[in-house]
Write a protein that holds these residues in place. Structure first.
Motif, PDB file in Angstrom:
ATOM      1  N   GLN A 136       0.826  -1.204   0.000  1.00  0.00           N
ATOM      2  CA  GLN A 136       0.000   0.000   0.000  1.00  0.00           C
ATOM      3  C   GLN A 136       0.865   1.261   0.000  1.00  0.00           C
ATOM      4  N   ASN A 137       1.944   1.253   0.778  1.00  0.00           N
ATOM      5  CA  ASN A 137       2.836   2.418   0.780  1.00  0.00           C
ATOM      6  C   ASN A 137       3.590   2.554  -0.541  1.00  0.00           C
ATOM      7  N   LEU A 138       3.928   1.410  -1.151  1.00  0.00           N
ATOM      8  CA  LEU A 138       4.604   1.487  -2.446  1.00  0.00           C
ATOM      9  C   LEU A 138       3.676   2.064  -3.512  1.00  0.00           C
ATOM     10  N   ARG A 139       2.384   1.760  -3.418  1.00  0.00           N
ATOM     11  CA  ARG A 139       1.422   2.305  -4.378  1.00  0.00           C
ATOM     12  C   ARG A 139       1.001   3.734  -4.020  1.00  0.00           C
ATOM     13  N   LEU A 140       1.332   4.169  -2.821  1.00  0.00           N
ATOM     14  CA  LEU A 140       0.877   5.480  -2.361  1.00  0.00           C
ATOM     15  C   LEU A 140       1.471   6.619  -3.188  1.00  0.00           C
ATOM     16  N   GLY A 141       2.725   6.518  -3.488  1.00  0.00           N
ATOM     17  CA  GLY A 141       3.374   7.604  -4.227  1.00  0.00           C
ATOM     18  C   GLY A 141       3.702   8.776  -3.324  1.00  0.00           C
ATOM     19  N   MET A 142       3.560   9.987  -3.839  1.00  0.00           N
ATOM     20  CA  MET A 142       3.917  11.176  -3.079  1.00  0.00           C
ATOM     21  C   MET A 142       2.764  11.628  -2.189  1.00  0.00           C
ATOM     22  N   PHE A 143       3.110  12.253  -1.087  1.00  0.00           N
ATOM     23  CA  PHE A 143       2.117  12.795  -0.160  1.00  0.00           C
ATOM     24  C   PHE A 143       2.728  14.047   0.493  1.00  0.00           C
ATOM     25  N   MET A 144       1.887  14.833   1.160  1.00  0.00           N
ATOM     26  CA  MET A 144       2.288  16.104   1.765  1.00  0.00           C
ATOM     27  C   MET A 144       2.360  15.959   3.288  1.00  0.00           C
ATOM     28  N   VAL A 145       3.369  16.623   3.841  1.00  0.00           N
ATOM     29  CA  VAL A 145       3.534  16.717   5.293  1.00  0.00           C
ATOM     30  C   VAL A 145       3.566  18.202   5.649  1.00  0.00           C
ATOM     31  N   CYS A 146       2.653  18.634   6.542  1.00  0.00           N
ATOM     32  CA  CYS A 146       2.527  20.046   6.899  1.00  0.00           C
ATOM     33  C   CYS A 146       2.767  20.229   8.391  1.00  0.00           C
ATOM     34  N   ALA A 147       3.247  21.432   8.739  1.00  0.00           N
ATOM     35  CA  ALA A 147       3.502  21.785  10.139  1.00  0.00           C
ATOM     36  C   ALA A 147       3.142  23.238  10.358  1.00  0.00           C
ATOM     37  N   GLU A 148       2.517  23.512  11.498  1.00  0.00           N
ATOM     38  CA  GLU A 148       2.154  24.864  11.903  1.00  0.00           C
ATOM     39  C   GLU A 148       2.818  25.184  13.247  1.00  0.00           C
ATOM     40  N   MET A 149       3.497  26.326  13.325  1.00  0.00           N
ATOM     41  CA  MET A 149       4.135  26.778  14.554  1.00  0.00           C
ATOM     42  C   MET A 149       3.201  27.777  15.228  1.00  0.00           C
ATOM     43  N   ARG A 150       2.816  27.482  16.476  1.00  0.00           N
ATOM     44  CA  ARG A 150       1.874  28.330  17.202  1.00  0.00           C
ATOM     45  C   ARG A 150       2.475  28.774  18.534  1.00  0.00           C
ATOM     46  N   ASP A 151       2.051  29.955  18.979  1.00  0.00           N
ATOM     47  CA  ASP A 151       2.554  30.478  20.243  1.00  0.00           C
ATOM     48  C   ASP A 151       1.637  30.070  21.387  1.00  0.00           C
ATOM     49  N   LYS A 152       1.889  30.690  22.569  1.00  0.00           N
ATOM     50  CA  LYS A 152       1.125  30.295  23.753  1.00  0.00           C
ATOM     51  C   LYS A 152      -0.341  30.692  23.645  1.00  0.00           C
ATOM     52  N   GLY A 153      -0.636  31.712  22.863  1.00  0.00           N
ATOM     53  CA  GLY A 153      -2.026  32.118  22.661  1.00  0.00           C
ATOM     54  C   GLY A 153      -2.698  31.404  21.508  1.00  0.00           C
ATOM     55  N   ASN A 154      -2.102  30.313  20.999  1.00  0.00           N
ATOM     56  CA  ASN A 154      -2.622  29.499  19.909  1.00  0.00           C
ATOM     57  C   ASN A 154      -2.720  30.288  18.607  1.00  0.00           C
ATOM     58  N   GLN A 155      -1.860  31.295  18.474  1.00  0.00           N
ATOM     59  CA  GLN A 155      -1.803  32.064  17.236  1.00  0.00           C
ATOM     60  C   GLN A 155      -0.712  31.478  16.329  1.00  0.00           C
ATOM     61  N   MET A 156      -1.059  31.255  15.045  1.00  0.00           N
ATOM     62  CA  MET A 156      -0.111  30.667  14.109  1.00  0.00           C
ATOM     63  C   MET A 156       0.988  31.673  13.755  1.00  0.00           C
ATOM     64  N   ARG A 157       2.255  31.251  13.922  1.00  0.00           N
ATOM     65  CA  ARG A 157       3.402  32.092  13.630  1.00  0.00           C
ATOM     66  C   ARG A 157       4.086  31.725  12.320  1.00  0.00           C
ATOM     67  N   ASN A 158       3.964  30.476  11.915  1.00  0.00           N
ATOM     68  CA  ASN A 158       4.553  30.055  10.643  1.00  0.00           C
ATOM     69  C   ASN A 158       3.903  28.747  10.213  1.00  0.00           C
TER      70      ASN A 158
END
Length: 358
Positions: A136-158
């Motif tokens: 299944q992973n061999l047939r999967l091909g490419m996929f996206m990995v995302c990350a969000e950096m948030r501060d103490k007030g849960n505001q997205m910084r990057n």
């Protein structure tokens, strides 16, 4: 005759006074001299030992101060090289089909404090995914990995997303690798797995006013299969930090040497200020310098006065004329006094004659 009589009458007293007592005095003087020299030697040796002990103690304190200052600077200036956090992925399961019905995602808490990353220091942030070499992973091909950096007030910084996939290997290469590693695979020493490292941020710098405390990770694929996911934050050193981290012995030697130089300089200046300013040698030097300055000032004053006199009295004739004028003035003053006295006496006689005639 008297001396012979004294010897005959008091032989023991004479022998004690002229022979025994001088010998005893000489022995006592020799003993006292030897004892004084021995005492002085013991005192000198004890003083030398005390000075050596003080010097060794001061050297040890200075060295430990230099080492402590470098260690404090090292841990203050150089941040922690890496931070690793496990990522526990969550998804919404499907009721109709086997597998997830949503993208796997997770919330990673970096720190409960105000700040984890050093301000101004670039960091590499990557996500490592351990994926089996399944069909299944061999047939999967490419996929996206995302990350969000948030501060103490849960505001997205990057926010960033990166694409990735399994490393390609042909069927023949996989078959040969499986046959070669089959004993290790059978006994559980090796697994058919690939570790995919996805670098989400290559040079991330934290904000001092809004530091990052949480990271949200999402894998945008519903068919992906993985064993575990980890988040790695690695400091990317440059300049002095790079030298201190990769060449610790060299940097420690230079840093401790510089600290020793400054500490020794300050100690010597302090010792000079405390000791030499109160010594007799310094007082004598100051007295000599003061006498020299006074003598030079006196000579300068004499030269100035001599030059002034030469400017005022250029010729000897004028000086002689000025010297004769006070003498002439004194003579004139004496003649005036005599004339005044004679006049006073004449007026007195006239007044007495008038009085007698009346």
């Amino acid at each position: 005759m008297g001396l012979i009589t004294m010897i005959l009458m008091m032989p023991f007293e004479m022998m004690r006074g002229y022979f025994v007592q001088p010998v005893l005095d000489r022995m006592q003087h020799t003993y006292d001299d030897y004892r004084n020299r021995t005492t002085q030697g013991v005192i000198s040796a004890s003083e030398v030992m005390i000075k050596l002990a003080i010097l060794a103690l001061a050297a040890a304190v200075i060295i430990w101060m230099a080492v402590f200052m470098y260690i404090a600077f090292y841990y203050t200036y150089l941040p922690i090289i890496a931070h690793t956090r496990p990522v526990h992925m969550q998804f919404k399961p499907c009721d109709e089909i086997i597998g997830p019905c949503s993208f796997p995602q997770a919330h990673v808490l970096l720190t409960k404090k105000q700040q984890l990353l050093m301000v101004g220091q670039p960091y590499r942030i990557s996500i490592n995914i351990n994926m089996p070499e399944s069909e299944q992973n061999l047939r999967l091909g490419m996929f996206m990995v995302c990350a969000e950096m948030r501060d103490k007030g849960n505001q997205m910084r990057n926010h960033a997303c990166r694409s990735t996939m399994l490393h390609y290997r042909s069927d023949l290469a996989r078959t040969i690798s499986t046959l070669v590693m089959s004993p290790l695979i059978i006994f559980g020493f090796k697994e058919e797995i690939q570790q995919i490292a996805v670098e989400v941020f290559s040079s991330y710098e934290d904000d001092q006013e809004n530091p990052v405390t949480d990271v949200f990770v999402e894998i945008q694929s519903k068919q992906i299969q993985f064993y575990s996911v980890t988040l790695h934050i690695t400091a990317h050193f440059s300049g002095l930090r790079y030298i201190m981290f990769h060449w610790p012995i060299l940097s420690a030697s230079i840093g401790i040497g510089v600290n020793l130089f400054f500490i020794m300089t300050i100690s010597l200046l302090s010792w000079y200020h405390w000791y030499w300013t109160n010594s007799v040698w310094m007082e004598q030097t100051r007295e000599n310098l003061r006498q020299r300055s006074e003598e030079s000032r006196r000579k300068r004053a004499e030269l100035i006065s001599r030059s002034i006199e030469e400017k005022i009295f250029p010729d000897d004739e004028e000086i002689s004329i000025l010297e004769e004028k006070p003498i002439q003035r004194s003579i004139d003053d004496d003649s005036d006094i005599e004339e005044f006295e004679s006049g006073w006496s004449e007026s007195t006689e006239i007044k007495s004659i008038e009085t007698t005639s009346n």
